[in-house]
Design an enzyme around this catalytic site. Structure first.
Site, mmCIF file in Angstrom:
data_model
loop_
_atom_site.group_PDB
_atom_site.id
_atom_site.type_symbol
_atom_site.label_atom_id
_atom_site.label_comp_id
_atom_site.label_asym_id
_atom_site.label_seq_id
_atom_site.Cartn_x
_atom_site.Cartn_y
_atom_site.Cartn_z
ATOM 1 N N HIS A 148 2.243 4.398 -3.005
ATOM 2 C CA HIS A 148 2.137 5.734 -2.990
ATOM 3 C C HIS A 148 3.337 6.741 -3.501
ATOM 4 C CE1 HIS A 148 -1.211 7.131 -0.393
ATOM 5 N NE2 HIS A 148 -1.066 6.071 0.340
ATOM 6 N N HIS A 151 0.836 -1.308 -0.017
ATOM 7 C CA HIS A 151 -0.031 0.026 -0.041
ATOM 8 C C HIS A 151 0.784 1.192 -0.149
ATOM 9 C CE1 HIS A 151 -3.719 2.332 1.079
ATOM 10 N NE2 HIS A 151 -2.646 3.237 1.702
ATOM 11 N N GLU A 152 2.100 1.387 0.844
ATOM 12 C CA GLU A 152 2.843 2.384 0.784
ATOM 13 C C GLU A 152 3.646 2.522 -0.305
ATOM 14 O OE1 GLU A 152 2.078 4.583 3.161
ATOM 15 O OE2 GLU A 152 0.777 3.470 4.098
#
Length: 196
Positions: free
Chosen positions: A151, A147-148
């Site tokens: 980004h 998820h990170e």
């Protein structure tokens, strides 16, 4: 210092991030601020673009999952101490059968949806001392990292939703970008002049 978290709709969340070198100014200050910001917002991960810095950096602290009854005892023990800094990360491999998990994001408050991801990853990264690592992660820790990592690639979890789900949350996303959302942490909204 607690930084404002950039809300959905801000172009910085879609920018291609830049590699960090040892000469990056005040990296230690940025890292401290990111951890403080993440904890104040009760997050488990935070990427530099979410605080307005378009660089390949994210942090993860999986310790809130240590009491998760869905995790095995071994996984609970692992997450209970899992706190890392990832600099210039590159996911080299993702494998296994995709599984769904209800994800949210500090930049997209009040939106949570099931996202399918593969359970195992191999990632290369540097830590806060620029020491290189190549590691394999699985399960919830792999998911937080994925998820990170998204980004720093300019990808949001909402990009991974079906066209129908995207249509259903479209007005919520528009409201977030305008600051029409109830939150208890500082945010910077792209379509609002003042900070909250």
């Amino acid at each position: 210092m607690i930084l404002p978290i950039v809300a959905y709709g801000d172009p910085v969340l879609r920018k291609e991030t830049e590699v960090i070198t040892k000469q990056y100014p005040k990296l230690d200050v940025l890292l401290n601020n990111m951890f403080e910001t993440m904890y104040q917002a009760r997050g488990i991960g935070l990427a530099a673009p979410q605080v307005g810095a378009s660089v390949r950096l994210f942090i993860v602290d999986a310790t809130p999952f240590e009491d998760d009854e869905d995790l095995s005892e071994e996984e609970q023990k692992f997450v209970s101490t899992f706190k890392r800094v990832f600099i210039n990360a590159r996911i080299l491999d993702e494998s296994g059968d995709e599984w769904a998990f209800n994800e949210g994001c500090l930049s997209i408050p009040d939106v949570r949806e099931d996202v399918f991801r593969q359970p195992d990853i191999v990632i290369e990264y540097e830590d806060e001392n620029f020491k290189k690592h190549k590691e394999t992660f699985s399960g919830i820790v792999a998911r937080i990292i994925q998820h990170e990592y998204d980004h720093i690639e300019g990808i949001l979890f909402t990009d991974k939703l079906s066209p129908l789900k995207k249509r259903l949350i479209k007005s919520k996303l528009a409201n977030i970008s305008k600051g029409n959302v109830s939150i208890d942490y500082r945010m910077k909204f792209p379509n609002v002049k003042k900070k909250r």
